[in-house]
Design an enzyme around this catalytic site. Structure first.
Site, PDB file in Angstrom:
ATOM      1  CD  GLU A 160       2.132   9.172  -1.163  1.00  0.00           C
ATOM      2  OE1 GLU A 160       2.574  10.315  -0.963  1.00  0.00           O
ATOM      3  OE2 GLU A 160       1.181   8.940  -1.933  1.00  0.00           O
ATOM      4  CG  ASP A 161       6.014   6.418   1.376  1.00  0.00           C
ATOM      5  OD1 ASP A 161       5.859   7.628   1.142  1.00  0.00           O
ATOM      6  OD2 ASP A 161       5.380   5.811   2.255  1.00  0.00           O
ATOM      7  CG  HIS A 184      -0.369   0.314   2.512  1.00  0.00           C
ATOM      8  ND1 HIS A 184       0.185  -0.653   3.313  1.00  0.00           N
ATOM      9  CD2 HIS A 184      -0.237   1.481   3.190  1.00  0.00           C
ATOM     10  CE1 HIS A 184       0.620  -0.102   4.432  1.00  0.00           C
ATOM     11  NE2 HIS A 184       0.381   1.201   4.384  1.00  0.00           N
TER      12      HIS A 184
END
Length: 743
Positions: free
Chosen positions: A76-77, A72
């Site tokens: 994003e990272d 997840h």
């Protein structure tokens, strides 16, 4: 940190046919992508998605959801992309990971539009697939468990407040009560550490003192049920610190005044046994009046079902009991996740795809999101959603017996909108249990509510202070915006109609449609409203549609200079400012009157208001002044304020068009010089009342020792009515003078 094979084993316990290859691939991919990233605790960053996955295995979720938990944070990272996730794991998992990525950085405590828009994206992603919610809640739970590693006090508090305001209520609405309790407890520790510490210490002391009490009640109740051949599991507990703190705040009481710190849960095999247990409990101990709730016959919106009762147990201590079946207990603990259906041919795994068919909570969430997302700003969406999430419920009934669940402190306005938006928009009154009551009445459990409607009714701004549900407030705001838009569209159409007639053109939607793009408008109605608000000038629209038209002079809407004494004396022209020659003509002939704009006062279909400091009443010759963004202000023709409006494009030719069947009052102002003696004000008020006038406001100034001057704002039917009141005042013995005031 959990090893790869340990995670697979956890899933295998409830799903022997799990896709081990998928889980292994997600594990390795996420670990490689996060690489050397570290968390604030000093642990490898990969430990976080791994713990999120572990939380979801406790909910017995499907392989895809566990894989998404591992992945997840990759988009994003890390350098992972949606395309890469789709290629490696498939479009279904890619879509879920992408949905979580869009809303991974929320800052909902601040009210900035950007953060509010992120929250809107969160709920829209949840509405599309509930697994986004389950992963997000597990993600938040692990972040809260490790919140103490965050060094910045302000950031810790912001995250905790966000959890308390959004995630904990959202978990509760989805029926995941245990998860909600833990989120609230962890947030409470950060937001109010002193209160948490104090209550925790008091509970520890109480637990040490009353250890035998809980065990004694468990044994006593178990034995009584066994005597009736009832197979049941009895578990005792003390309330959580945050639950106690919230109750102390709500009821404004101290810790010593709490009467139901102890709670017991009785779990049985079937529904009929629940009521048998209730009979045993109420036979053994006296029940506390007003503390019985049957959520089995009337389940909560989040699917929660249980019987609640409070009794006076041993040692005269109040004890709260919850009675439910094993299935109900599973739903109460796991909420929406407990509704997951087994896959075809698989004995263990969970399939979330058909949750909406079985879960009322998820169905409510999707309907709520759909309703709230229609036309609200992100900030309003956030506010309204919070209103929907926070409140406990009351249950009311329609006259036909339909059950309506509402938050506590809900009013008939909320009830009407809960039934249907059209019913809410046309509400004028209500009956509760057969009695007519005000719309501000707070509803109670079991009330039968009948809504009284009128097709002429429209929601007003005042309703926003009455309604407490997000659904009602969103619908009210939407109706008000649409009403304002319709009013300005009506005005804009009339303004354009007059311009078209002056040029000998015919106004219709087909003529306007080709110019919409030129003025950046989405529809003809939008264009009309923009003209009505003066965002777009009517002359600009006319010049685009008829560019060959040559105007010999600047068009002045009914206003020009008088060029000769004869013109100044012409019937129908009125002097606006003595000696200047500035005149305004109000058409007197019936043919001309068709070009003037009709008004119906404050309740009409146009954005009309009346001049301050005096108003206008039917019978006055009137002028309309168009103010951008505000609408039309109606002035009497003799108002001195008109000299300030030298932009003649603002001037509108208006006429009275009062509806005789729906009479209404209009504002006027009178100045009264009265003798300074006891009873003079009372006599003036009596005269106004006797002549059917309504006093809206009074200001008094003492001009001399023997008299004072009053400025009285009235509401009257028309000019004759106003003149009758003024003449009656002049004839009073306590009045030395009375006259109408404008500006």
């Amino acid at each position: 940190m959990m090893r790869q094979y340990e995670l697979v084993e956890r899933v295998n316990r409830y799903n022997p046919t799990t896709d081990e290859a998928l889980l292994n691939k997600a594990y390795v991919y996420a670990m490689q992508k996060h690489g050397t990233q570290m968390r604030a605790s000093g642990d490898p960053y990969f430990s976080h998605p791994l713990e999120v996955a572990a939380i979801l295995t406790d909910l017995r979720l499907d392989d895809a959801t566990i894989a998404v938990a591992l992945l997840h944070d990759t988009i994003e990272d890390t350098d992972a992309t949606r395309t890469e996730i789709d290629t490696v794991f498939g479009e279904e998992i890619g879509k879920l990971v992408d949905g979580l990525t869009k809303i991974s950085r929320l800052d909902l405590v601040s009210r900035q539009a950007k953060q509010a828009e992120n929250f809107r994206k969160l709920l829209l992603a949840i509405a599309d697939d509930v697994r986004v919610l389950l992963v997000k809640l597990a993600d938040r739970l692990h972040n809260m468990r490790t919140l103490h590693f965050v060094k910045e006090d302000e950031r810790r508090k912001r995250i905790a407040e966000e959890t308390m305001e959004i995630y904990a209520p959202l978990a509760g609405r989805m029926g995941m009560q245990d998860l909600r309790n833990e989120l609230e407890e962890l947030a409470f520790q950060t937001i109010n550490p002193e209160a948490f510490q104090t209550i925790t210490e008091r509970l520890a002391s109480l637990r040490e003192k009353n250890t035998e009490l809980i065990g004694g009640i468990e044994r006593d109740l178990t034995e009584r049920l066994a005597e009736r051949h009832i197979n049941a599991t009895v578990r005792g507990r003390m309330k959580r610190p945050y639950s106690i703190f919230r109750k102390m705040e709500q009821k404004s009481i101290g810790f010593e005044q709490l009467s139901d710190i102890y709670g017991f849960r009785v779990v049985v095999d079937d529904l009929e046994t629940c009521y048998a247990v209730l009979g045993v409990v109420h036979t053994a101990w006296p029940s506390v009046p007003g503390r019985f709730k049957d959520y089995i016959s009337t389940p909560k919106q989040n699917d929660y079902r249980s019987i609640h009762t409070t009794v006076v147990g041993p040692s005269r201590q109040r004890v709260e009991l919850q009675i439910r079946t094993k299935g109900m207990d599973s739903v109460a603990e796991y909420g929406i996740a407990a509704h997951a259906l087994y896959k075809d041919g698989i004995k263990g795994g969970r399939n979330i795809a058909r949750l909406a068919d079985e879960s009322r909570a998820y169905d409510w969430l999707r309907q709520t999101i759909d309703m709230l997302s229609q036309g609200d700003t992100p900030e309003e969406f956030l506010e309204n959603t919070k209103l929907e999430l926070f409140h406990d419920q009351v249950f009311c009934f329609t006259p036909k017996g339909r059950l309506i669940a509402l938050p506590r402190r809900a009013t008939p306005i909320d009830f009407a909108y809960a039934v249907h938006t059209d019913i809410g928009n046309t509400t004028v009154g209500c009956k509760i249990n057969g009695q007519i009551v005000p719309l501000v009445t707070v509803l109670k459990n079991g009330d039968e509510v009948e809504i009284i409607r009128s097709g002429a009714q429209k929601p007003t701004e005042d309703w926003l202070t009455i309604a407490v549900t997000g659904k009602a407030r969103a619908a009210i705001r939407r109706a008000i915006r649409e009403a304002q838009r319709d009013k300005y569209a009506t005005l804009g159409r009339l303004i354009l109609q007059r311009g078209f007639e002056r040029r000998g053109l015919e106004l219709n939607d087909q003529v306007l449609a080709p110019v919409l793009l030129r003025f950046s408008q989405g529809s003809v109605t939008d264009l009309m409203a923009a003209v009505g608000r003066s965002d777009i000038h009517a002359a600009d629209v006319l010049n685009v549609i008829d560019p060959t038209h040559e105007e010999a002079h600047h068009e002045q809407i009914g206003t020009e200079r008088a060029t000769s004494p004869e013109m100044a004396r012409e019937d129908g022209w009125f002097d606006l400012e003595g000696g200047t020659g500035l005149k305004f003509r109000v058409p007197a002939g019936s043919a001309q009157e068709t070009a003037s704009l009709p008004i119906r006062g404050l309740k009409g279909n146009l954005p009309i208001r009346f001049a301050p400091d005096g108003g206008a009443v039917p019978g006055d010759r009137i002028v309309g002044i168009l103010t951008p963004g505000e609408g039309i202000t109606i002035y009497p023709i003799h108002s001195k304020t008109l000299r300030d409006f030298d932009d003649y494009d603002q001037w509108l030719d208006v006429r009275w068009d009062v509806d005789s069947e729906q009479a209404e009052r209009f504002p006027a102002r009178v100045a009264v010089a009265a003798i300074n003696e006891p009873g003079s004000l009372a006599e003036i008020a009596r005269i106004i009342s006797a002549n059917d006038g309504n006093i809206d406001n009074i200001k008094m100034k003492r001009r001399a020792a023997d008299f004072h001057e009053m400025t009285i704002d009235l509401e009257v039917w028309d000019l004759k009515h106003l003149n009758r009141i003024i003449n009656q005042l002049r004839g009073a013995s306590v009045v030395s003078g009375a006259q109408r005031v404008n500006n």
